[in-house]
Design a protein around this motif. Structure first.
Motif, short mmCIF file in Angstrom:
data_model
loop_
_atom_site.label_atom_id
_atom_site.label_comp_id
_atom_site.label_asym_id
_atom_site.label_seq_id
_atom_site.Cartn_x
_atom_site.Cartn_y
_atom_site.Cartn_z
N PHE A 184 11.86 2.44 5.31
CA PHE A 184 10.50 2.72 4.86
C PHE A 184 9.53 1.85 5.63
O PHE A 184 9.78 0.65 5.85
N ILE A 185 8.42 2.43 6.03
CA ILE A 185 7.33 1.69 6.68
C ILE A 185 6.18 1.63 5.69
O ILE A 185 5.55 2.63 5.38
N GLY A 203 0.83 -1.18 0.00
CA GLY A 203 0.00 0.00 0.00
C GLY A 203 0.87 1.24 0.00
O GLY A 203 1.89 1.28 -0.66
N GLY A 204 0.50 2.27 0.79
CA GLY A 204 1.32 3.45 0.90
C GLY A 204 2.51 3.20 1.79
O GLY A 204 2.62 2.17 2.45
N GLU A 205 3.43 4.17 1.83
CA GLU A 205 4.59 4.03 2.69
C GLU A 205 5.07 5.38 3.16
O GLU A 205 4.75 6.41 2.56
N LYS A 206 5.82 5.36 4.26
CA LYS A 206 6.40 6.58 4.80
C LYS A 206 7.84 6.30 5.19
O LYS A 206 8.23 5.16 5.46
N LEU A 207 8.62 7.36 5.23
CA LEU A 207 10.00 7.25 5.67
C LEU A 207 10.07 7.44 7.18
O LEU A 207 9.43 8.32 7.74
N SER A 216 3.67 -4.95 19.64
CA SER A 216 3.47 -3.52 19.37
C SER A 216 4.12 -3.16 18.04
O SER A 216 4.67 -4.02 17.36
N ASN A 217 4.04 -1.88 17.69
CA ASN A 217 4.71 -1.40 16.48
C ASN A 217 6.07 -0.78 16.79
O ASN A 217 6.55 0.08 16.06
N ASN A 218 6.69 -1.22 17.86
CA ASN A 218 8.08 -0.84 18.14
C ASN A 218 9.00 -1.64 17.22
O ASN A 218 8.80 -2.84 17.01
N LEU A 219 10.00 -0.96 16.69
CA LEU A 219 10.92 -1.57 15.72
C LEU A 219 12.35 -1.44 16.22
O LEU A 219 12.84 -0.35 16.50
N SER A 230 4.53 3.90 14.94
CA SER A 230 3.23 4.56 14.85
C SER A 230 3.34 6.07 15.00
O SER A 230 2.66 6.83 14.32
N SER A 231 4.23 6.51 15.91
CA SER A 231 4.40 7.95 16.13
C SER A 231 5.68 8.49 15.51
O SER A 231 5.96 9.68 15.63
N ASP A 232 6.46 7.61 14.84
CA ASP A 232 7.71 8.00 14.18
C ASP A 232 8.66 8.68 15.17
O ASP A 232 9.15 9.78 14.95
#
Length: 324
Positions: free
Chosen positions: A318-319, A7-11, A29-32, A47-49
Motif C-alpha cells: 500500500f502507498i 491520508g488516502g492510500e492506493k494499492l 525519487s519515488n522509486n521503491l 508515482s506512475s504505479d
C-alpha cells in the motif's frame, strides 16, 4: 510541526508473490525497491504505479539497498550471494558470498562501502569498485537479525540480544558492545535521522529508544515501551505481536512502527507518546518506509509465518499519502 497522520492510500499493482522482506524508497525519487521471499527484487515507480525492473536470486531475498545515486541495487538472502545490479542495464555482479543466509545489507554513501550481515555470525565489508570486493570481515556473537546505518555509525543486532555499534572509519573492533534492553529477540533497528541514536524493536511487542553517547546523563534518557498488543475482553488474555518494521519521517523525525497485528502506530519519541494509529490491515506489517520528503509511506502487508503454515491473503504493498 511534529506530527504525521495518514491520508488516502492506493494499492501497488503487480506485487511480489510471497512475503515481502524489505521496501525502500530512493533518496531522490519515488522509486521503491522491494525484496521478497518469491526470490525477486523489484523496482517500482510509485508515482506512475509501474514495475520498472525485476531481477531474481536463486532463493528468497531477505534484504536490499540502493547505491548512493540509486542507480544500483544490492541484495542478498537465502542463496548466500551478495548481488550488485545496475538498474538501468540489468548488469549483475556477484560481489561475494557468506556461508549462510545474508539477512541484512546497508550501503554507506560516506564510506562507499556495502555491509552485509549474515546468519553465519559475520559482518562483511565490500568495496563495489574493487576487483576483489571483500574489504574486511568481523566475527560476531550470534546470527545477524537487524542492522542500520547512522552517518558514520553502523548498528548491528544479533541473536542473544547483542548490539554492536561500529564506527565504519575503523572496523577493527566495535566502538561499543551492548546488550539489548529488551528481553526477547531483536526484530528491527533503525537509526534516528539526527544521528543521536537508534530505535530497536523485538518479537515481544516492545520498542526501545537508545542513544549512542555513553555519558550517564544521556543514557538516563533512554526508555522502552509496550506496543502492538491486544486484549481479549472476554478472557482477559493479552496477545503480544512482533514489531517487524520501524520507519522515521524524514522531516518531523516522528517514527512509525508496524507489527504482526497489522497495525501501524505513529510515535513522537521526544514526547514519549503515540500520535495516531492507522486502521488495522488484514495481515501483519512486514516492512515500510517513508519517501524522501515524507509525503508517502510504503506499507508491505505480508504474512510472516507467526502462526505457521496457514491460509492467508495475498501480499500487498500500500502507498499511503501522509498528511501533516
Amino acid at each position: 510541526m511534529a506530527s504525521t497522520s495518514g491520508g488516502g492510500e492506493k494499492l501497488l499493482t503487480n506485487p511480489p508473490g510471497d512475503s515481502i522482506s524489505k521496501c525502500l524508497f530512493a533518496s531522490n525519487s519515488n522509486n521503491l525497491l522491494v525484496s521478497s521471499w518469491d526470490k525477486t527484487v523489484r523496482l517500482y515507480d510509485v508515482s506512475s504505479d509501474v514495475e520498472k525492473v525485476k531481477y531474481e536470486h536463486k532463493a528468497a531475498v531477505l534484504d536490499c539497498a540502493f547505491s548512493e545515486d540509486c542507480s544500483t541495487a544490492f541484495s542478498g538472502g537465502l542463496d548466500r550471494e551478495l548481488l550488485m545490479v545496475d538498474l538501468e542495464t540489468s548488469s549483475t555482479t556477484v560481489l561475494g558470498s557468506h556461508k549462510s543466509a545474508i539477512r541484512c545489507i546497508e550501503h554507506s554513501e560516506r564510506a562507499k562501502m556495502v555491509f552485509s550481515g549474515s546468519w553465519d555470525s559475520t559482518l562483511d565489508m565490500w568495496d563495489p569498485r574493487a576487483h576483489n570486493a571483500l574489504a574486511g570481515s568481523q566475527d560476531l556473537q550470534g546470527k545477524v537479525y537487524a542492522m542500520c546505518l547512522s552517518e558514520w555509525r553502523l548498528v548491528v543486532g544479533t541473536s542473544g540480544r547483542h548490539v554492536y555499534i561500529y564506527d565504519i572509519r575503523n572496523m577493527n573492533e566495535p566502538e561499543q558492545t551492548r546488550e539489548s534492553s529488551l528481553k526477547q529477540q531483536t526484530r528491527c533497528i533503525r537509526s534516528h535521522p539526527d544521528g543521536s541514536g537508534y530505535i530497536l524493536s523485538s518479537i515481544e511487542g516492545r520498542v526501545a529508544v537508545e542513544y549512542f553517547d555513553p555519558a550517564r546523563e544521556v543514557q538516563d534518557k533512554k526508555y522502552a515501551f509496550k506496543c502492538h498488543r491486544s486484549m481479549d475482553i472476554n478472557t482477559g488474555v493479552q496477545t503480544v505481536f512482533p514489531v517487524n518494521a520501524i520507519a522515521f519521517h524524514p522531516t518531523y523525525h516522528t517514527f512509525a512502527t508496524g507489527g504482526c497485528d497489522g497495525v501501524i502506530n505513529i510515535w513522537d519519541g521526544n514526547l514519549k507518546k503515540r500520535i495516531c494509529q492507522f486502521p488495522a490491515y488484514r495481515m501483519g506489517i512486514s516492512a515500510m518506509d517513508f519517501n524522501y520528503d515524507g509525503s508517502l509511506l510504503a506499507v508491505a502487508v505480508s504474512y510472516t509465518w507467526e502462526l505457521g503454515p496457514v491460509d492467508h491473503d495475498r501480499d500487498h504493498i500500500f502507498i499511503r499519502t501522509v498528511r501533516s
